[in-house]
Scaffold this motif. Structure first.
Motif, PDB file in Angstrom:
ATOM      1  N   ILE A   7       7.741   0.072  -4.128  1.00 24.17           N
ATOM      2  CA  ILE A   7       7.652  -0.654  -2.861  1.00 24.17           C
ATOM      3  C   ILE A   7       7.483  -2.148  -3.119  1.00 24.17           C
ATOM      4  CG2 ILE A   7       6.217  -1.031  -0.808  1.00 24.17           C
ATOM      5  CD1 ILE A   7       5.610   2.039  -0.915  1.00 24.17           C
ATOM      6  N   VAL A   8       6.559  -2.492  -4.028  1.00 23.94           N
ATOM      7  CA  VAL A   8       6.303  -3.904  -4.327  1.00 23.94           C
ATOM      8  C   VAL A   8       7.529  -4.550  -4.956  1.00 23.94           C
ATOM      9  CG1 VAL A   8       4.901  -5.471  -5.734  1.00 23.94           C
ATOM     10  CG2 VAL A   8       3.810  -3.601  -4.478  1.00 23.94           C
ATOM     11  N   SER A   9       8.195  -3.858  -5.852  1.00 23.96           N
ATOM     12  CA  SER A   9       9.381  -4.396  -6.516  1.00 23.96           C
ATOM     13  C   SER A   9      10.521  -4.670  -5.541  1.00 23.96           C
ATOM     14  CB  SER A   9       9.874  -3.431  -7.594  1.00 23.96           C
ATOM     15  OG  SER A   9       8.924  -3.305  -8.616  1.00 23.96           O
ATOM     16  N   ASN A  10      10.595  -3.880  -4.469  1.00 22.01           N
ATOM     17  CA  ASN A  10      11.678  -4.012  -3.502  1.00 22.01           C
ATOM     18  C   ASN A  10      11.292  -4.844  -2.285  1.00 22.01           C
ATOM     19  OD1 ASN A  10      13.566  -2.388  -4.928  1.00 22.01           O
ATOM     20  ND2 ASN A  10      12.411  -0.588  -4.309  1.00 22.01           N
ATOM     21  N   SER A  11      10.180  -5.557  -2.383  1.00 13.87           N
ATOM     22  CA  SER A  11       9.679  -6.332  -1.252  1.00 13.87           C
ATOM     23  C   SER A  11       9.439  -7.780  -1.659  1.00 13.87           C
ATOM     24  CB  SER A  11       8.371  -5.710  -0.739  1.00 13.87           C
ATOM     25  OG  SER A  11       8.572  -4.367  -0.363  1.00 13.87           O
ATOM     26  N   ASN A  12       9.111  -8.601  -0.664  1.00 16.72           N
ATOM     27  CA  ASN A  12       8.839 -10.022  -0.906  1.00 16.72           C
ATOM     28  C   ASN A  12       7.365 -10.334  -0.719  1.00 16.72           C
ATOM     29  OD1 ASN A  12      11.552 -10.790  -1.383  1.00 16.72           O
ATOM     30  ND2 ASN A  12      11.951 -10.701   0.805  1.00 16.72           N
ATOM     31  N   PHE A  13       6.484  -9.423  -1.106  1.00 21.74           N
ATOM     32  CA  PHE A  13       5.058  -9.634  -0.924  1.00 21.74           C
ATOM     33  C   PHE A  13       4.562 -10.773  -1.818  1.00 21.74           C
ATOM     34  CE2 PHE A  13       5.046  -4.814  -0.245  1.00 21.74           C
ATOM     35  CZ  PHE A  13       5.191  -4.939   1.133  1.00 21.74           C
ATOM     36  N   THR A  14       3.670 -11.590  -1.259  1.00 19.98           N
ATOM     37  CA  THR A  14       3.008 -12.623  -2.048  1.00 19.98           C
ATOM     38  C   THR A  14       1.570 -12.227  -2.355  1.00 19.98           C
ATOM     39  OG1 THR A  14       2.411 -13.824  -0.046  1.00 19.98           O
ATOM     40  CG2 THR A  14       4.438 -14.493  -1.151  1.00 19.98           C
ATOM     41  N   HIS A  15       1.034 -11.288  -1.588  1.00 22.36           N
ATOM     42  CA  HIS A  15      -0.338 -10.815  -1.784  1.00 22.36           C
ATOM     43  C   HIS A  15      -0.365  -9.297  -1.625  1.00 22.36           C
ATOM     44  CE1 HIS A  15      -0.875 -14.996  -0.583  1.00 22.36           C
ATOM     45  NE2 HIS A  15      -2.013 -14.966  -1.260  1.00 22.36           N
ATOM     46  N   CYS A  16      -0.955  -8.603  -2.584  1.00 20.45           N
ATOM     47  CA  CYS A  16      -1.115  -7.152  -2.515  1.00 20.45           C
ATOM     48  C   CYS A  16      -2.539  -6.783  -2.904  1.00 20.45           C
ATOM     49  CB  CYS A  16      -0.156  -6.435  -3.452  1.00 20.45           C
ATOM     50  SG  CYS A  16       1.567  -6.630  -3.021  1.00 20.45           S
ATOM     51  N   ILE A  17      -3.083  -5.809  -2.188  1.00 18.51           N
ATOM     52  CA  ILE A  17      -4.404  -5.288  -2.492  1.00 18.51           C
ATOM     53  C   ILE A  17      -4.274  -3.786  -2.698  1.00 18.51           C
ATOM     54  CG2 ILE A  17      -6.738  -4.902  -1.616  1.00 18.51           C
ATOM     55  CD1 ILE A  17      -6.408  -7.471   0.029  1.00 18.51           C
ATOM     56  N   LEU A  18      -4.853  -3.291  -3.783  1.00 19.65           N
ATOM     57  CA  LEU A  18      -4.876  -1.865  -4.074  1.00 19.65           C
ATOM     58  C   LEU A  18      -6.321  -1.400  -3.974  1.00 19.65           C
ATOM     59  CD1 LEU A  18      -3.401   0.714  -5.172  1.00 19.65           C
ATOM     60  CD2 LEU A  18      -4.172  -0.035  -7.427  1.00 19.65           C
ATOM     61  N   ILE A  19      -6.590  -0.510  -3.039  1.00 20.19           N
ATOM     62  CA  ILE A  19      -7.926   0.062  -2.870  1.00 20.19           C
ATOM     63  C   ILE A  19      -7.856   1.506  -3.333  1.00 20.19           C
ATOM     64  CG2 ILE A  19      -9.753   0.644  -1.236  1.00 20.19           C
ATOM     65  CD1 ILE A  19      -8.697  -1.676   0.517  1.00 20.19           C
ATOM     66  N   SER A  20      -8.728   1.837  -4.290  1.00 18.42           N
ATOM     67  CA  SER A  20      -8.703   3.165  -4.879  1.00 18.42           C
ATOM     68  C   SER A  20     -10.116   3.622  -5.197  1.00 18.42           C
ATOM     69  CB  SER A  20      -7.878   3.134  -6.165  1.00 18.42           C
ATOM     70  OG  SER A  20      -7.962   4.365  -6.831  1.00 18.42           O
ATOM     71  N   CYS A  21     -10.294   4.931  -5.223  1.00 25.11           N
ATOM     72  CA  CYS A  21     -11.583   5.485  -5.632  1.00 25.11           C
ATOM     73  C   CYS A  21     -11.675   5.559  -7.153  1.00 25.11           C
ATOM     74  CB  CYS A  21     -11.786   6.867  -5.006  1.00 25.11           C
ATOM     75  SG  CYS A  21     -10.528   8.051  -5.460  1.00 25.11           S
ATOM     76  N   ALA A  22     -10.596   5.226  -7.836  1.00 22.59           N
ATOM     77  CA  ALA A  22     -10.566   5.265  -9.301  1.00 22.59           C
ATOM     78  C   ALA A  22     -10.834   3.875  -9.867  1.00 22.59           C
ATOM     79  CB  ALA A  22      -9.211   5.755  -9.775  1.00 22.59           C
ATOM     80  N   SER A  23     -11.431   3.832 -11.054  1.00 21.39           N
ATOM     81  CA  SER A  23     -11.681   2.545 -11.703  1.00 21.39           C
ATOM     82  C   SER A  23     -10.362   1.948 -12.184  1.00 21.39           C
ATOM     83  CB  SER A  23     -12.625   2.717 -12.883  1.00 21.39           C
ATOM     84  OG  SER A  23     -11.947   3.362 -13.953  1.00 21.39           O
ATOM     85  N   LEU A  24     -10.376   0.661 -12.473  1.00 27.20           N
ATOM     86  CA  LEU A  24      -9.180  -0.015 -12.952  1.00 27.20           C
ATOM     87  C   LEU A  24      -8.706   0.561 -14.284  1.00 27.20           C
ATOM     88  CD1 LEU A  24      -7.239  -2.174 -12.056  1.00 27.20           C
ATOM     89  CD2 LEU A  24      -8.680  -3.873 -13.156  1.00 27.20           C
ATOM     90  N   ASP A  25      -9.632   1.014 -15.119  1.00 28.27           N
ATOM     91  CA  ASP A  25      -9.245   1.652 -16.385  1.00 28.27           C
ATOM     92  C   ASP A  25      -8.485   2.949 -16.146  1.00 28.27           C
ATOM     93  OD1 ASP A  25     -10.315  -0.354 -17.925  1.00 28.27           O
ATOM     94  OD2 ASP A  25     -12.200   0.685 -18.305  1.00 28.27           O
ATOM     95  N   VAL A  26      -8.897   3.730 -15.157  1.00 31.86           N
ATOM     96  CA  VAL A  26      -8.194   4.975 -14.829  1.00 31.86           C
ATOM     97  C   VAL A  26      -6.796   4.659 -14.312  1.00 31.86           C
ATOM     98  CG1 VAL A  26      -8.182   6.989 -13.294  1.00 31.86           C
ATOM     99  CG2 VAL A  26     -10.300   6.286 -14.415  1.00 31.86           C
ATOM    100  N   VAL A  27      -6.676   3.643 -13.477  1.00 29.40           N
ATOM    101  CA  VAL A  27      -5.362   3.229 -12.982  1.00 29.40           C
ATOM    102  C   VAL A  27      -4.480   2.820 -14.163  1.00 29.40           C
ATOM    103  CG1 VAL A  27      -4.134   1.488 -11.611  1.00 29.40           C
ATOM    104  CG2 VAL A  27      -6.233   2.530 -10.723  1.00 29.40           C
ATOM    105  N   TYR A  28      -5.036   2.048 -15.091  1.00 30.40           N
ATOM    106  CA  TYR A  28      -4.283   1.632 -16.278  1.00 30.40           C
ATOM    107  C   TYR A  28      -3.806   2.843 -17.081  1.00 30.40           C
ATOM    108  CZ  TYR A  28      -3.015  -0.794 -20.559  1.00 30.40           C
ATOM    109  OH  TYR A  28      -2.324  -1.275 -21.634  1.00 30.40           O
ATOM    110  N   LEU A  29      -4.682   3.828 -17.258  1.00 30.08           N
ATOM    111  CA  LEU A  29      -4.302   5.036 -17.989  1.00 30.08           C
ATOM    112  C   LEU A  29      -3.194   5.787 -17.270  1.00 30.08           C
ATOM    113  CD1 LEU A  29      -7.832   6.283 -19.124  1.00 30.08           C
ATOM    114  CD2 LEU A  29      -6.007   5.372 -20.587  1.00 30.08           C
TER     115      LEU A  29
END
Length: 70
Positions: A28-50
């Motif tokens: 979605i982000v790759s196909n859009s012209n967003f200048t600001h994105c926020i990702l809210i998740s119950c997972a830590s950033l390390d889990v997202v990275y994994l």
């Protein structure tokens, strides 16, 4: 294919951060012209990275605190 409209510059994503959900958000982000994105998740950033690097050995990068979040 999902994407934001041309006049939409900001996006907020609420997710559990599974690899499928993160791939959809990436598309979605790759196909859009967003200048600001926020990702809210119950997972830590390390889990997202994994999840984003599934199948790769990222142990040294995570434990050193030098993971890049792209």
């Amino acid at each position: 294919m999902a994407f934001g409209l041309k006049e939409q510059h900001k996006a907020v994503f609420l997710t559990q951060a599974t690899s499928n959900q993160l791939q959809s958000i990436k598309d979605i982000v790759s196909n859009s012209n967003f200048t600001h994105c926020i990702l809210i998740s119950c997972a830590s950033l390390d889990v997202v990275y994994l999840e984003l690097n599934e199948g790769k050995d990222v142990t040294d990068v995570i434990t050193s605190g030098k993971a890049t979040y792209t």
